[in-house]
Design an enzyme around this catalytic site. Structure first.
Site, short mmCIF file in Angstrom:
data_model
loop_
_atom_site.label_atom_id
_atom_site.label_comp_id
_atom_site.label_asym_id
_atom_site.label_seq_id
_atom_site.Cartn_x
_atom_site.Cartn_y
_atom_site.Cartn_z
N GLY A 40 0.83 -1.32 -0.04
CA GLY A 40 -0.05 -0.04 0.02
C GLY A 40 0.99 1.14 0.03
N GLY A 41 0.21 2.35 -0.01
CA GLY A 41 0.77 3.69 -0.04
C GLY A 41 1.78 3.87 1.10
CG PHE A 42 0.97 1.63 4.60
CD1 PHE A 42 1.55 0.49 5.11
CD2 PHE A 42 -0.19 1.45 3.89
CE1 PHE A 42 1.14 -0.88 4.97
CE2 PHE A 42 -0.96 0.20 3.91
CZ PHE A 42 0.11 -1.06 4.30
CG ASP B 11 -10.64 2.99 2.70
OD1 ASP B 11 -11.64 2.84 1.94
OD2 ASP B 11 -9.55 2.43 2.61
#
Ligand SMILES: *[C@@H]1O[C@H](CO)[C@@H](O)[C@H](O)[C@H]1NC(C)=O
Length: 843
Positions: free
Chosen positions: A530-532, A645
């Site tokens: 993911g983005g993290f 989310d």
């Protein structure tokens, strides 16, 4: 020696000069600026702060405590220099300030946590009394700072707080002020600086106008008061040095606005004067030079309010002070408005020009309100007065302060996040809807956002899925774009988890342990990206399987979400929420360790993988589990948490197919407020996003309910929520399925794997729930509690049906029983409940 004396003399003369300049007048009405844990004097913000170890005959310490120093501090503050030392007290410690006149004093405590040898600053907890008045209780500084950051996480103020100032206005009747610091048993406390500023002119006047009632005398001179908020509305931050009477800080207001676009900032710095000469210390003129007025929404009549919302402590009296100065019009009747506090009118037909007697004349108004024990918010709203003609419909506000008044010798509130799991908060039901039409700009922005998401989805579609070879894995947050911006390093790239996390956070892992568990972050063990950063499967020495989320320090967005996740999860424990086992923050790493969810995401069991399809019962149970988790989020904590989310990739299944909600990176506390601007406000995943949230940027639990409704349809149809390769009218699952549902013919689009293996009546009810959940307006959607209740009923219907069909196969006698049971149940409980309006009751 000579040097020292010289220095002392110089210091003394500076002090005297300073005292004269700020008009402390009589010798005894003096203030104290104490740099705790230091023996030298430091000039900060134009004032000299004296170390509490420096010889000074007016301060006495009951015991020395421990002094702590650091050479570096996280974050930047004008007070950084004096924050580098602190006094730590494992036992009770008193500061006595002597030679003080009778009168009112502003007392500020400054806290800036930094690592202290052999004390874990996250475990600090202490109570403070000032002349016998309890001002703080069991106070957890890092917890409060984390809470503050959470509220402003995605607001326009792009900064992270590292320190905290608590400000009080206290009466002193004897010649001294005694401040007692009392650590909680087995814990300790610390303080970085103490500031005592005499209030030379009267700050408060009586009587005060009460919201929805008569004027009241509050005995303000005798009570202790805590400053909760102080805002320079429509203007920029005012630092203590710019308010040379009382050295107050005035923050900006936009992050407290419910809808930031409802107001615009205006400025005028010419010739402003106080309408009353006695008011000069009430606020510096700077506050009146800027204001916020209602934005021009390109309609003739302004039919909306400017609204600000503040979190406050329950069961206290509050004084709300509003500062006004008409900056534009030079005659009356041009700007007339109403003022509301917590829904009640406190002033109507309000014309600043009239009240102040002219343009550019500064005034203030005080209002009183009581916040009940069940509530923790103060809404302040300015809007049109419907009784007055539309021509002058506009409102203006320059400054705002909220003061909490002591009650029975107490000003303290227990920490916000006690783990006692409060019941539903009444305030949550009091969602105030503010109608403001989305401007063209808003729509444009949203369009761009949507296009961007679609493009991104297409892009990721082409990439090979790392998790393909491994077990069905996490696929968290595909919306988290990996924006490795340079300013990710702005905050040092690595936040000290210690300062963020309360002590409930679980075990601290060493990096070596994490490396061992993941075979040094072996690619083969990666189960999600993911983005993290990435998620790895790992195994501890004792054989426990874990999931390890490793933040990519390059991603600023990741960083913010990471913090949110920690703060959220460290305070939540529930069978249907993925639990956090611990963390690792060695070598600037930000790693979270979770329980391992052996069966991966719900989505991977629905479509897009080779896994065997779930039965209808398994699907129902998964939905029920997720609904339980969400219901707990919404109601289980004092302020309620919105997940933001909800989607099938954030519903994980353990080895027994028990469903748990995961990924709290976007979660928000608080009932209905999103403090952010349009551009950052709409977060979540495309295809699951609540259209009302889109339109109004107003976030409520009902947005989660909407997303959950989409999940329910996804569970029935086993297809992607957005599938651009399908004919146009089928691309969006929610729209497509809703059309079928409205014709009561969901069976035509049900996952073929389910055919013949489900109770038709249960599908019908299930469809009705899903339809209710995605109702266009939040107020028509059920609560998660109601959804949960109906899903459980659906499962019962199906189980009764399965039992019956099993029985039918073998025997043919005992079916009547089940049948009766089902019918009786329906008569008793389901009558009409699928068609009720949803907002009426809570579970
Ligand atoms: C402004 O807020 C008050 C109090 O919540 C409410 O009664 C009023 O209807 C609102 N006005 C508009 C125009 O939305």
């Amino acid at each position: 020696m000579v040097m020292m004396i010289l220095r002392k003399v110089r210091l003394l003369s500076v002090l005297i000069a300073f005292t004269c300049v700020v008009g402390y007048g009589e010798a005894q009405s003096r203030g104290f600026l104490v740099d705790c844990g230091s023996n030298s004097s430091t000039k900060v913000d134009g004032r000299i702060w004296v170390g509490d170890l420096a010889p000074n005959n007016n301060i006495t310490l009951s015991s020395p405590g421990i002094t702590a120093m650091t050479s570096t501090l996280e974050g930047n503050s004008i007070f950084s220099e004096i924050y580098k030392s602190a006094r730590v007290f494992p036992d009770k410690l008193n500061y006595t300030f002597e030679g003080i006149n009778r009168g009112s004093y502003i007392v500020r405590f400054h806290f800036c946590p930094f690592p202290i040898d052999s004390y874990n600053v996250n475990e600090s907890s202490f109570t403070v009394f000032a002349n016998g008045l309890r001002v703080m209780q069991d106070f957890d500084v890092p917890g409060e700072i984390a809470h503050k950051n959470l509220i402003f996480q995605s607001s326009s103020i792009n900064s992270t707080a590292f320190s905290l100032v608590k400000e009080f206005v206290l009466p002193v009747s004897s010649g001294k002020l005694i401040v007692e610091f009392i650590p909680r048993k087995g814990s300790f406390g610390f303080v970085n600086a103490i500031e005592i500023v005499p209030v030379m002119e009267q700050l408060f006047r009586e009587p005060v106008t009460r919201a929805g009632g008569n004027d009241v005398d509050l005995n303000l001179d005798g009570r202790g008061i805590e400053t909760m908020y102080r805002l320079n509305v429509g203007g920029s931050k005012i630092n203590p040095g710019q308010d040379p009477d009382l050295y107050r800080t005035w923050e900006t207001d936009s992050s407290y606005m419910v809808i930031a676009n409802a107001g615009v900032e205006i400025k005028n710095s010419s010739n402003i004067t106080y309408a009353s000469a006695n008011d000069s210390s009430v606020a510096p003129l700077l506050v009146y030079e800027a204001a916020r007025t209602m934005s021009n929404t390109e309609v003739l009549e302004k039919r909306f309010n400017m609204s600000w919302k503040f979190e406050v402590d329950p069961d206290f009296d509050y004084l709300v002070r509003l500062h006004f100065c008409e900056l534009v019009f030079d005659k009356p009747n041009q700007r007339i408005f109403r003022i509301y506090i917590n829904n009640e009118t406190v002033a109507g037909n309000f014309d600043i020009y009239e009240h102040a007697g002219g343009k550019n004349r500064a005034i203030y108004q005080d209002y009183f309100d009581h916040v009940s024990s069940k509530d923790n918010v103060l809404w302040i709203q300015l809007g049109p007065d419907t009784a007055v003609g539309a021509s002058g419909t506009d409102a203006l506000l320059n400054g705002l302060e909220i003061f909490k008044l002591s009650k029975n010798g107490n000003l303290a509130h227990l920490m916000r996040f006690d783990s006692s799991g409060h019941s539903v908060n009444d305030s949550k039901m009091r969602i105030i809807w503010i109608s403001i039409s989305a401007s063209v700009g808003t729509i444009l922005l949203l369009t761009i956002l949507v296009m961007f998401i679609v493009c991104f989805l297409k892009k990721t579609r082409g990439k090979p899925d790392k998790s393909k070879n491994g077990p069905p894995g996490w696929r968290p947050l595909f919306l988290h774009v990996n924006n490795s911006t340079a300013n990710a390093k702005r905050m040092g790239g690595s936040l000290n988890l210690n300062t963020l996390v309360a002590s409930t956070m679980g075990r601290k892992f060493s990096l070596a342990e994490i490396r061992a568990a993941t075979k040094n972050f072996d690619d083969g063990l990666a189960i999600g990206v993911g983005g993290f950063g990435r998620v790895y499967k790992g195994e501890l020495e004792d054989g426990t399987l874990i999931a390890i989320k490793r933040a990519n320090p390059q991603s600023e967005q990741g960083l913010a979400e990471f913090e949110t996740e920690i703060v959220m999860l460290s305070r939540l424990r529930h069978r249907h929420l993925v639990s956090l086992i611990g963390f690792c923050d060695e070598h600037s790493e930000m790693i979270l360790v979770y329980e391992y969810m052996a069966n991966g995401t719900l989505r991977s069991h629905l479509f897009g993988s080779d896994l065997p399809p779930l039965t209808w019962k398994q699907r129902l149970e998964a939905c029920i589990g997720a609904a339980r988790g969400l219901h707990y989020l919404h109601t289980g904590s004092e302020r309620g948490i919105i997940h933001r989310d909800v989607k099938t990739t954030n519903i994980l299944l353990d080895e027994n197919f028990v469903a748990k909600m995961s990924d709290f990176g976007l979660s928000k506390t608080g009932p209905s407020v999103d403090y952010t601007h349009v551009s950052t406000a709409v977060k979540g995943s495309f295809g699951y996003l609540d259209p009302e949230y889109f339109r109004r940027q107003q976030l409520t639990e009902k947005s989660d309910v909407y997303s959950f409704g989409v999940v329910l349809f996804e569970v029935i149809c086993a297809r992607a929520v957005i599938n651009p390769s399908l004919p146009k009218d089928q691309i969006n699952l929610a729209e497509w399925a809703l059309r079928w549902q409205r014709e009561r013919s969901l069976e035509n689009i049900i996952d073929p794997n389910l055919k013949g293996n489900y109770c038709p009546e249960s599908l019908e009810k299930f469809g009705e729930i899903a339809e209710k959940c995605i109702a266009d307006e939040g107020k028509n959607r059920p609560t998660m509690g109601e959804v949960l209740w109906h899903l459980e009923y659906v499962l019962q219907l199906h189980e009764a049906w399965s039992r019956k069909s099993n029985l039918e196969d073998s025997f043919s006698s005992s079916q009547a029983l089940d049948n009766d049971e089902g019918t009786a149940m329906e008569n008793q409980t389901l009558q009409g409940s699928c068609s009720h309006s949803g907002a009426a009751e809570d579970v």
